[in-house]
Design a protein around this motif. Structure first.
Motif, mmCIF file in Angstrom:
data_model
loop_
_atom_site.group_PDB
_atom_site.id
_atom_site.type_symbol
_atom_site.label_atom_id
_atom_site.label_comp_id
_atom_site.label_asym_id
_atom_site.label_seq_id
_atom_site.Cartn_x
_atom_site.Cartn_y
_atom_site.Cartn_z
ATOM 1 N N SER A 146 46.053 40.119 42.274
ATOM 2 C CA SER A 146 45.416 39.358 41.196
ATOM 3 C C SER A 146 45.480 37.856 41.458
ATOM 4 C CB SER A 146 46.055 39.688 39.844
ATOM 5 O OG SER A 146 47.381 39.194 39.764
ATOM 6 N N SER A 147 45.915 37.482 42.672
ATOM 7 C CA SER A 147 45.899 36.079 43.080
ATOM 8 C C SER A 147 44.659 35.817 43.927
ATOM 9 C CB SER A 147 47.160 35.752 43.898
ATOM 10 O OG SER A 147 47.044 36.286 45.213
ATOM 11 N N LEU A 148 44.483 34.556 44.322
ATOM 12 C CA LEU A 148 43.391 34.202 45.226
ATOM 13 C C LEU A 148 43.800 34.387 46.684
ATOM 14 C CD1 LEU A 148 41.686 31.008 43.723
ATOM 15 C CD2 LEU A 148 40.762 33.326 43.901
ATOM 16 N N HIS A 149 44.978 34.985 46.909
ATOM 17 C CA HIS A 149 45.464 35.161 48.281
ATOM 18 C C HIS A 149 46.144 36.525 48.399
ATOM 19 C CE1 HIS A 149 47.486 34.180 52.107
ATOM 20 N NE2 HIS A 149 46.549 33.250 52.225
ATOM 21 N N ASN B 219 41.586 34.953 52.254
ATOM 22 C CA ASN B 219 40.886 33.738 51.824
ATOM 23 C C ASN B 219 39.453 34.030 51.383
ATOM 24 O OD1 ASN B 219 42.450 30.978 52.482
ATOM 25 N ND2 ASN B 219 43.059 32.521 53.984
ATOM 26 N N MET B 220 39.207 35.225 50.889
ATOM 27 C CA MET B 220 37.836 35.612 50.547
ATOM 28 C C MET B 220 37.196 34.661 49.528
ATOM 29 S SD MET B 220 36.465 39.331 49.314
ATOM 30 C CE MET B 220 34.731 39.779 49.438
ATOM 31 N N TRP B 221 38.011 34.011 48.711
ATOM 32 C CA TRP B 221 37.440 33.093 47.721
ATOM 33 C C TRP B 221 36.718 31.914 48.388
ATOM 34 C CZ3 TRP B 221 38.475 27.934 46.494
ATOM 35 C CH2 TRP B 221 39.565 27.345 47.149
ATOM 36 N N ILE B 222 37.071 31.622 49.649
ATOM 37 C CA ILE B 222 36.352 30.582 50.390
ATOM 38 C C ILE B 222 34.892 30.980 50.553
ATOM 39 C CG2 ILE B 222 36.141 29.511 52.684
ATOM 40 C CD1 ILE B 222 38.383 28.279 51.149
ATOM 41 N N ASN B 223 34.614 32.274 50.638
ATOM 42 C CA ASN B 223 33.235 32.771 50.635
ATOM 43 C C ASN B 223 32.693 32.879 49.222
ATOM 44 O OD1 ASN B 223 33.694 33.156 53.377
ATOM 45 N ND2 ASN B 223 32.974 35.251 53.414
ATOM 46 N N GLU B 224 33.395 33.643 48.387
ATOM 47 C CA GLU B 224 32.809 34.078 47.115
ATOM 48 C C GLU B 224 32.922 33.053 45.990
ATOM 49 O OE1 GLU B 224 30.869 36.399 47.031
ATOM 50 O OE2 GLU B 224 31.381 37.680 48.726
ATOM 51 N N GLY B 225 34.047 32.379 45.876
ATOM 52 C CA GLY B 225 34.180 31.383 44.808
ATOM 53 C C GLY B 225 33.181 30.249 44.977
ATOM 54 N N SER C 197 37.653 42.852 44.358
ATOM 55 C CA SER C 197 37.548 42.719 42.902
ATOM 56 C C SER C 197 36.709 41.489 42.586
ATOM 57 C CB SER C 197 38.943 42.558 42.282
ATOM 58 O OG SER C 197 39.480 41.278 42.608
ATOM 59 N N LYS C 198 36.587 41.188 41.303
ATOM 60 C CA LYS C 198 35.880 39.974 40.875
ATOM 61 C C LYS C 198 36.773 38.741 40.954
ATOM 62 C CE LYS C 198 32.268 39.764 39.429
ATOM 63 N NZ LYS C 198 30.967 39.546 40.099
ATOM 64 N N ILE C 199 38.030 38.920 41.317
ATOM 65 C CA ILE C 199 38.982 37.802 41.292
ATOM 66 C C ILE C 199 38.587 36.676 42.250
ATOM 67 C CG2 ILE C 199 41.394 37.154 41.712
ATOM 68 C CD1 ILE C 199 42.050 40.077 40.676
ATOM 69 N N PRO C 200 38.303 36.938 43.531
ATOM 70 C CA PRO C 200 37.906 35.810 44.397
ATOM 71 C C PRO C 200 36.611 35.143 43.947
ATOM 72 C CG PRO C 200 37.572 37.918 45.519
ATOM 73 C CD PRO C 200 38.362 38.205 44.286
ATOM 74 N N TYR C 201 35.749 35.893 43.261
ATOM 75 C CA TYR C 201 34.497 35.338 42.753
ATOM 76 C C TYR C 201 34.771 34.395 41.572
ATOM 77 C CZ TYR C 201 32.114 39.187 45.257
ATOM 78 O OH TYR C 201 31.649 40.063 46.201
ATOM 79 N N GLU C 202 35.421 34.930 40.551
ATOM 80 C CA GLU C 202 35.513 34.195 39.288
ATOM 81 C C GLU C 202 36.712 33.255 39.217
ATOM 82 O OE1 GLU C 202 33.124 34.100 37.256
ATOM 83 O OE2 GLU C 202 31.927 35.730 38.095
ATOM 84 N N TRP D 113 47.045 27.982 41.587
ATOM 85 C CA TRP D 113 45.686 28.534 41.600
ATOM 86 C C TRP D 113 45.530 29.580 42.702
ATOM 87 C CZ3 TRP D 113 41.522 28.415 38.492
ATOM 88 C CH2 TRP D 113 41.440 27.428 37.512
ATOM 89 N N VAL D 114 46.058 29.263 43.874
ATOM 90 C CA VAL D 114 45.805 30.120 45.039
ATOM 91 C C VAL D 114 46.771 31.292 45.121
ATOM 92 C CG1 VAL D 114 45.737 30.192 47.567
ATOM 93 C CG2 VAL D 114 44.772 28.226 46.349
#
Length: 647
Positions: free
Chosen positions: A390-393, A339-345, A406-411, A480-481
């Motif tokens: 390459s997913s958000l999970h 769930n890193m996108w919870i931080n970075e996104g 990668s830049k994936i959770p960010y962007e 999305w996730v």
């Protein structure tokens, strides 16, 4: 409607498990950690004792298991001195996740009870969280230097820990050091009010004095946010507001503070959108060049790579990003690295909102989103468009979660939030984020809990057309996730500035080695336009359209090989290597030996490796001692040099 109301009113969820920890954190969780570190920086060694206050959260336990990585464990014992037996095993022997420390307790403990124990251990140069630098590797060349880097799951190389973002703990630390090895020491915690304490001056070693500093972090934080830096460093204010400070080697202080004069304004721009900063002061540490990432958001003590200091302010978006982590990442934390996108996104989203407020340049924000999207797509291609990385999970079971970085959770995370904002409405989305911070302050959550909160908030606030908005939010949520590859909805970040950058590339390509008419336009471009141009140049090289004569003319006109801004320089080197240019190998080798930031060295190593593997390996061997352990490991992967590691 009844079913809908029940689902919206659920406040408690069983969060996702963390597959990257060997600890039994579902049964017992640490509430407070105390570290005692005796630094021997010359010998690259730290003598350590860590003390814990665990609380049983399951029914009962008779052992505690912790994460470690190449730590020398000497003894484990209760606070009353009773020795405890321990063993070490390797759940994944062919992985570099580390090992499991099993501590057998003296009896069975039950839910709610506390267990206080200590571990004696040491850290040496095998650690992948501590970078031990000789004085020759520093700018002032007067003292050795150490710094830590624990994200994602590398704090297990700093201390035996429940190395998962699920568990948050307060911590204190006592650091003892020689005044000949460090002018100062800082941690991701408040310093004690007292000045340096002198322990004693040995009669037979009158050349140095032992000193110590005491630190306290009263806010519970995950283990990856524990941080230390020590060496010939000093701390100075960057503004008159009393909130923002700089730490650096003293020969860099004047130039850095001049460039960071707007740090307080950055903070106010973020607060304008999301609400007050609650951590007290904010200190930015500009690390030596081997620091492996652009920035690391350790609370009270953000670390940053010196490549952000360009002399023009063009790299300070990293500063705004790391500040924004004080709200997203540090205050609300992802429950696991899937769930890193919870931080970075969320942080990228807040960074761009604050940057727009501060700089008032909408085109810059759009172009930065385009650049980020390009980097994200390149990372997706590297993993494979059908890879779950390459997913958000991403699923990193049995792996070091760094392998999926990668830049994936960010962007992709940023684009998901921008998409949700387009459904909810800008004003309502902003207020939702503020309420979200209040609801989950100092907690760790997963994406499902965020979804529940978003829908619950919109329902309770009776936003206009709730049913339609709920349908649109849920329609593509799982895509999305969980779906690999590009987002299910493509957002429009177009701007005339984008077309200008692409036209500029075309002008050089079609001039075929001659100087195009409007070649000087480059010097009036936004910084993001220059990056777009160089990204497009890389694409032309991939399509075999970038010729050596065009490269030579560009370099003659724009002096890109001599560029001081590394954001531009690494993109230039990647493009010309992809085009097959071997004439600038000396400059490229020098570049790779002067910066350790992964974002910049990994793409250049990939391009160099494809063009000339032997020279890429030779370059790495020449500079290997310079790189941080995390960067070293990733470069070995790129060059095919990584061997299986037995813990």
């Amino acid at each position: 409607m009844i079913v809908l109301m029940i689902s919206l009113m659920q406040y408690a969820l069983a969060y996702e498990l963390d597959v990257n920890t060997f600890s039994n954190y579902l049964d017992v969780q640490n509430r407070h950690l105390h570290l005692e570190w005796l630094l021997n920086m010359d010998k690259k060694y730290i003598n350590s004792t860590s003390s814990y206050r665990f609380q049983v959260v399951g029914r009962s336990i008779n052992k505690i298991t912790l994460d470690i990585y190449k730590l020398n464990i000497y003894s484990t014992y209760l606070q009353n001195g009773l020795s405890l037996s321990h063993t070490i095993d390797n759940p994944y022997e062919d992985s570099d996740q580390g090992s499991r420390l099993n501590i057998q307790l003296d009896k069975t403990y039950y839910k709610g009870q506390y267990i206080e124990l200590s571990i004696k251990y040491s850290i040496d140069s095998k650690s992948r969280s501590i970078s031990f630098m000789t004085k020759e590797q520093t700018s002032t060349k007067t003292m050795p230097y150490i710094f830590s880097q624990c994200e994602d799951a590398n704090c297990r190389a700093l201390a035996p820990l429940q190395d998962t973002p699920t568990v948050k703990q307060t911590y204190t630390a006592t650091v003892i050091f020689k005044d000949t090895e460090a002018a100062d020491v800082f941690m991701s915690a408040d310093e004690s009010k007292e000045e340096f304490q002198v322990l004693y001056r040995p009669k037979d070693q009158a050349g140095f004095t032992w000193k110590y500093k005491y630190f306290i972090q009263k806010v519970p934080i995950p283990s990856y946010l524990i941080a230390i830096v020590a060496g010939n460093i000093k701390k100075v204010p960057t503004s008159t507001g009393g909130r923002t400070f700089l730490v650096s080697e003293p020969d860099k202080t004047e130039a850095y503070t001049a460039e960071l004069k707007d740090m307080e304004q950055f903070m106010q721009a973020i607060e304008q959108y999301i609400g007050p900063y609650t951590w007290g002061t904010y200190t930015l540490v500009i690390q030596p060049a081997s620091f492996p990432i652009g920035g690391m958001e350790n609370p009270l003590l953000t670390f940053a790579n010196p490549t952000i200091m360009t002399g023009t302010g063009s790299g300070l978006d990293v500063t705004i990003h790391e500040m924004a982590h004080s709200w997203f990442g540090n205050t609300i934390t992802c429950v696991n690295w899937a769930n890193m996108w919870i931080n970075e996104g969320f942080t990228v989203f807040l960074e761009r909102k604050a940057s727009l407020f501060h700089y008032q340049i909408p085109d810059e924000i759009k172009l930065n989103a385009i650049i980020g999207n390009t980097s994200m797509y390149q990372d997706m291609l590297g993993f494979g468009l059908d890879s779950n990385f390459s997913s958000l999970h991403p699923d990193t079971t049995g792996l070091n979660p760094d392998d999926s970085f990668s830049k994936i959770p960010y962007e992709k995370g940023y684009q998901f939030l921008a998409y949700l904002e387009s459904i909810v409405g800008e004003a309502d989305f902003k207020q939702m984020l503020r309420a979200y911070l209040v609801q989950y302050k100092y907690q760790s959550i997963d994406q499902q809990e965020f979804q529940n909160f978003l829908l619950r908030y919109l329902y309770e606030k009776q936003v206009d057309d709730f049913s339609t908005k709920r349908y649109k939010i849920l329609e593509n949520w799982n895509k999305w996730v969980y779906s690999p590859g590009l987002p299910p909805v493509i957002l429009d970040f177009s701007t005339p500035k984008l077309a200008e950058a692409y036209d500029y590339t075309t002008a050089y390509i079609t001039a075929d080695g001659q100087q195009p008419t409007k070649w000087q336009n480059y010097f009036t471009f936004l910084h993001s336009q220059k990056q777009v141009f160089l990204e497009d140049l890389f694409k032309q090289a991939q399509n075999n359209l970038l010729k050596i004569n065009v490269i030579n003319q560009m370099d003659k006109d724009l002096k890109l090989t001599e560029e001081k801004d590394f954001e531009l320089k690494f993109r230039w080197f990647r493009a010309i290597l992809t085009a097959g240019d071997k004439t600038r190998f000396t400059q490229i080798s020098d570049f790779l030996g002067s910066v350790g930031r992964g974002k910049m060295v990994y793409p250049v190593y990939r391009a160099l490796n494809q063009l000339d593997h032997d020279f890429a390996v030779k370059t790495f061997k020449n500079h290997e001692a310079f790189y941080h352990p995390i960067a070293k490991n990733n470069i070995k992967n790129i060059l095919g040099l990584k061997e299986n590691i037995i813990q």
